[in-house]
Design a protein around this motif. Structure first.
Motif, mmCIF file in Angstrom:
data_model
loop_
_atom_site.group_PDB
_atom_site.id
_atom_site.type_symbol
_atom_site.label_atom_id
_atom_site.label_comp_id
_atom_site.label_asym_id
_atom_site.label_seq_id
_atom_site.Cartn_x
_atom_site.Cartn_y
_atom_site.Cartn_z
ATOM 1 N N LEU A 1 -41.110 2.562 86.444
ATOM 2 C CA LEU A 1 -40.113 3.452 85.843
ATOM 3 C C LEU A 1 -40.244 4.875 86.364
ATOM 4 O O LEU A 1 -39.251 5.600 86.495
ATOM 5 C CB LEU A 1 -40.257 3.449 84.321
ATOM 6 C CG LEU A 1 -39.768 2.193 83.593
ATOM 7 C CD1 LEU A 1 -40.094 2.275 82.112
ATOM 8 C CD2 LEU A 1 -38.268 2.002 83.779
ATOM 9 N N LEU A 2 -41.475 5.291 86.667
ATOM 10 C CA LEU A 2 -41.708 6.658 87.130
ATOM 11 C C LEU A 2 -41.565 6.811 88.648
ATOM 12 O O LEU A 2 -41.071 7.841 89.127
ATOM 13 C CB LEU A 2 -43.106 7.124 86.717
ATOM 14 C CG LEU A 2 -43.333 7.402 85.233
ATOM 15 C CD1 LEU A 2 -44.811 7.686 84.974
ATOM 16 C CD2 LEU A 2 -42.482 8.572 84.756
ATOM 17 N N TYR A 3 -41.974 5.766 89.399
ATOM 18 C CA TYR A 3 -42.057 5.934 90.851
ATOM 19 C C TYR A 3 -41.310 4.881 91.661
ATOM 20 O O TYR A 3 -41.187 5.022 92.876
ATOM 21 C CB TYR A 3 -43.529 5.893 91.306
ATOM 22 C CG TYR A 3 -44.473 6.671 90.443
ATOM 23 C CD1 TYR A 3 -44.432 8.063 90.399
ATOM 24 C CD2 TYR A 3 -45.420 6.021 89.659
ATOM 25 C CE1 TYR A 3 -45.309 8.782 89.604
ATOM 26 C CE2 TYR A 3 -46.310 6.724 88.860
ATOM 27 C CZ TYR A 3 -46.249 8.105 88.834
ATOM 28 O OH TYR A 3 -47.116 8.816 88.044
ATOM 29 N N GLY A 4 -40.838 3.814 91.028
ATOM 30 C CA GLY A 4 -40.220 2.729 91.766
ATOM 31 C C GLY A 4 -38.891 3.093 92.398
ATOM 32 O O GLY A 4 -38.318 4.164 92.137
ATOM 33 N N LYS B 1 -53.954 2.209 83.299
ATOM 34 C CA LYS B 1 -53.176 2.879 84.336
ATOM 35 C C LYS B 1 -51.701 2.613 84.054
ATOM 36 O O LYS B 1 -51.349 1.708 83.284
ATOM 37 C CB LYS B 1 -53.564 2.369 85.724
ATOM 38 C CG LYS B 1 -53.450 0.854 85.890
ATOM 39 C CD LYS B 1 -53.953 0.422 87.259
ATOM 40 C CE LYS B 1 -53.902 -1.106 87.416
ATOM 41 N NZ LYS B 1 -54.402 -1.530 88.737
ATOM 42 N N SER B 2 -50.821 3.366 84.681
ATOM 43 C CA SER B 2 -49.388 3.231 84.410
ATOM 44 C C SER B 2 -48.870 1.847 84.792
ATOM 45 O O SER B 2 -47.913 1.355 84.197
ATOM 46 C CB SER B 2 -48.605 4.316 85.146
ATOM 47 O OG SER B 2 -48.866 4.295 86.547
ATOM 48 N N ALA B 3 -49.512 1.194 85.779
ATOM 49 C CA ALA B 3 -49.079 -0.154 86.173
ATOM 50 C C ALA B 3 -49.386 -1.180 85.089
ATOM 51 O O ALA B 3 -48.759 -2.236 85.038
ATOM 52 C CB ALA B 3 -49.752 -0.562 87.485
ATOM 53 N N ASN B 4 -50.345 -0.873 84.213
ATOM 54 C CA ASN B 4 -50.721 -1.790 83.137
ATOM 55 C C ASN B 4 -50.111 -1.403 81.796
ATOM 56 O O ASN B 4 -50.546 -1.893 80.753
ATOM 57 C CB ASN B 4 -52.246 -1.864 83.009
ATOM 58 C CG ASN B 4 -52.872 -2.672 84.130
ATOM 59 O OD1 ASN B 4 -52.196 -3.456 84.787
ATOM 60 N ND2 ASN B 4 -54.161 -2.487 84.361
ATOM 61 N N ILE B 5 -49.123 -0.529 81.828
ATOM 62 C CA ILE B 5 -48.346 -0.204 80.632
ATOM 63 C C ILE B 5 -46.953 -0.793 80.831
ATOM 64 O O ILE B 5 -46.223 -0.378 81.734
ATOM 65 C CB ILE B 5 -48.247 1.319 80.403
ATOM 66 C CG1 ILE B 5 -49.647 1.952 80.361
ATOM 67 C CG2 ILE B 5 -47.459 1.610 79.137
ATOM 68 C CD1 ILE B 5 -50.548 1.410 79.273
ATOM 69 N N LEU B 6 -46.605 -1.780 80.015
ATOM 70 C CA LEU B 6 -45.320 -2.460 80.153
ATOM 71 C C LEU B 6 -44.400 -2.093 79.003
ATOM 72 O O LEU B 6 -44.854 -1.766 77.902
ATOM 73 C CB LEU B 6 -45.530 -3.981 80.199
ATOM 74 C CG LEU B 6 -46.507 -4.492 81.260
ATOM 75 C CD1 LEU B 6 -46.583 -6.009 81.228
ATOM 76 C CD2 LEU B 6 -46.114 -4.008 82.657
ATOM 77 N N LEU B 7 -43.083 -2.156 79.251
ATOM 78 C CA LEU B 7 -42.101 -1.757 78.246
ATOM 79 C C LEU B 7 -41.111 -2.881 77.988
ATOM 80 O O LEU B 7 -40.608 -3.505 78.929
ATOM 81 C CB LEU B 7 -41.362 -0.488 78.698
ATOM 82 C CG LEU B 7 -42.287 0.737 78.808
ATOM 83 C CD1 LEU B 7 -42.607 1.009 80.263
ATOM 84 C CD2 LEU B 7 -41.688 1.953 78.152
ATOM 85 N N ASP B 8 -40.836 -3.124 76.704
ATOM 86 C CA ASP B 8 -39.917 -4.200 76.349
ATOM 87 C C ASP B 8 -38.474 -3.704 76.351
ATOM 88 O O ASP B 8 -38.186 -2.576 76.781
ATOM 89 C CB ASP B 8 -40.305 -4.819 75.000
ATOM 90 C CG ASP B 8 -40.175 -3.850 73.831
ATOM 91 O OD1 ASP B 8 -39.562 -2.758 73.993
ATOM 92 O OD2 ASP B 8 -40.678 -4.163 72.737
#
Length: 422
Positions: A202-205, A244-251
């Motif tokens: 969401l931040l860098y993709g 890390k931000s890669a291990n924070i997921l959003l529904d």
């Protein structure tokens, strides 16, 4: 000496002997009573005394209790306990796997997963564990399936860790493990599907979206609640070790959840040197120098995530250098604020969150706040925002009422003027 004198001496001796025997008997009875009274007291205390464990976080609604004796047993440092999962994996059946993986965790066959993932063609991601597929499960629900890569020796150990932990850890800010598959030599984990992907994407993709300040504040609070449950709500406490931000997921509703527990450790094993693990850029410098990963190491990683949300700068892009420069002045964070937020956020709230982030990144682990303190500090920022919104709403409501009354009065005056003209 006369016969009477002998009788007197004999009577005195017998009295003394009897008195001694009575005193000895009283002593033994008293000692026995005290000993058994103490044992009964210990048994009663062990049976009734509990340690209340609060399921922390925004979604917490249940109180748990763990007996003192069981908590001591769980956290004991005996070597057999350390290797219990390894020995269990080698010597127990799949049915026991199902019973130990936690209630509500389903066991799927290889054919079930193959069909659900359209023969493993619907890939949505790739991690160190292996590929991740989107799946339509037999129940009709959507899930994410992580498949252990066949050449991943570390992945099998992480697989065991995830099942052992997530089988018993349940919180609205942790990604829920709903099933697993150990079949045909394959190891797979089935999770709830998080439709908005990872915070990193969401931040860098390539399809990065402009997260509003309000969304970022909610995300950081969600993450804090998830870590708070791990550190202060789970029994025994759990250290994530790879935040890390890669291990924070959003529904679908943008609720953030902590994921990927492959490197996690229960606090009972804290301090044991097991080799450096984690992700470059997020690793606590104190962990590098001591090889001891503690809860405060998780706090350090969380501090970096806070600044990622503020700046949209990845730790691999020298984020810490920017953060250290910003720390030199009270408004230094303004200079590295994400351009998408400039003019669209409350700068005082940004500075307040940055202050929390700086405390999390303190060089000395002992001087970093606990996750409970971090959560409370973030909540104060949110509560302040809500209070201002309520005040503004009240003022706007009062102003609308005044305008409405003025309008009514103007209509009434116009009607009277019309009547006088007639």
């Amino acid at each position: 000496m006369s016969y009477n004198a002998y009788l007197v001496i004999l009577g005195i001796s017998a009295s003394l002997a009897l008195g001694f025997l009575i005193a000895l008997l009283v002593f033994l009875v008293t000692r026995w009573y005290k000993k058994h009274a103490h044992l009964r007291k210990c048994v009663n205390e062990r049976s009734v005394a509990t340690l209340p464990i609060r399921s922390n976080g925004l979604g917490a609604s249940t109180d748990f209790s763990a007996s003192i004796s069981s908590s001591i047993t769980t956290q004991g440092p005996e070597h057999p306990q350390k290797n219990s999962w390894h020995s269990w994996w080698n010597h127990h059946s799949k049915e026991q796997f199902a019973s130990l993986s936690g209630s509500g965790t389903l066991k799927y066959s290889y054919k079930d997963i193959q069909k659900a993932t359209q023969n493993f063609t619907n890939i949505v991601g790739q991690g160190s564990f292996g590929p991740v597929y989107k799946a339509i499960m037999p129940t009709g629900g959507i899930a994410a399936v992580k498949v252990l890569a066949s050449n991943s020796s570390q992945g099998e150990k992480e697989f065991q860790t995830e099942v052992s932990l997530l089988g018993r850890l349940h919180h609205r800010n942790l990604v829920n493990l709903v099933g697993y598959c150990v079949d045909k030599g394959q190891h797979m984990l089935v999770y709830e599907y998080m439709s908005n992907g990872s915070l990193e994407n969401l931040l860098y993709g390539e399809e990065a979206r402009a997260l509003s300040w309000e969304e970022r504040l909610e995300i950081v609070l969600d993450i804090s609640h998830g870590i708070e449950y791990l550190h202060e709500g789970a029994v025994p406490p759990v250290i994530h070790r790879d935040l890390k931000s890669a291990n924070i997921l959003l529904d679908y509703s943008m609720r953030a959840k902590v994921a990927d527990f492959g490197l996690s450790k229960e606090e009972a094993f804290d301090g044991r040197n097991s080799g450096l693990k984690g992700t470059y850029g997020y690793i606590d410098p104190a962990y590098i120098s001591t090889s001891k990963f503690t809860m405060k190491s998780d706090i350090y990683s969380f501090g970096l995530i806070i600044f990622e949300l503020i700046t949209a700068i990845h730790p691999r892009q020298n984020l810490m250098e920017y953060v250290n420069l910003a720390a030199m002045s009270s408004d230094g964070i303004d200079e590295i604020l994400d351009k998408k937020l400039v003019g669209k956020c409350n700068i005082m709230e940004v500075r307040g969150l940055a202050k929390i982030g700086h405390k999390c990144l303190h060089k000395s682990p002992r001087k970093r706040p606990s996750i409970g303190e971090v959560t409370q500090a973030i909540l104060k920022i949110k509560q302040s925002r809500l209070a201002k919104q309520d005040t503004m709403s009240s003022v706007e409501g009062d102003f609308s009422q005044v305008l409405s009354r003025i309008g009514i009065q103007q209509v009434e005056l116009a009607r009277l003027a019309s009547m006088e003209g007639d």
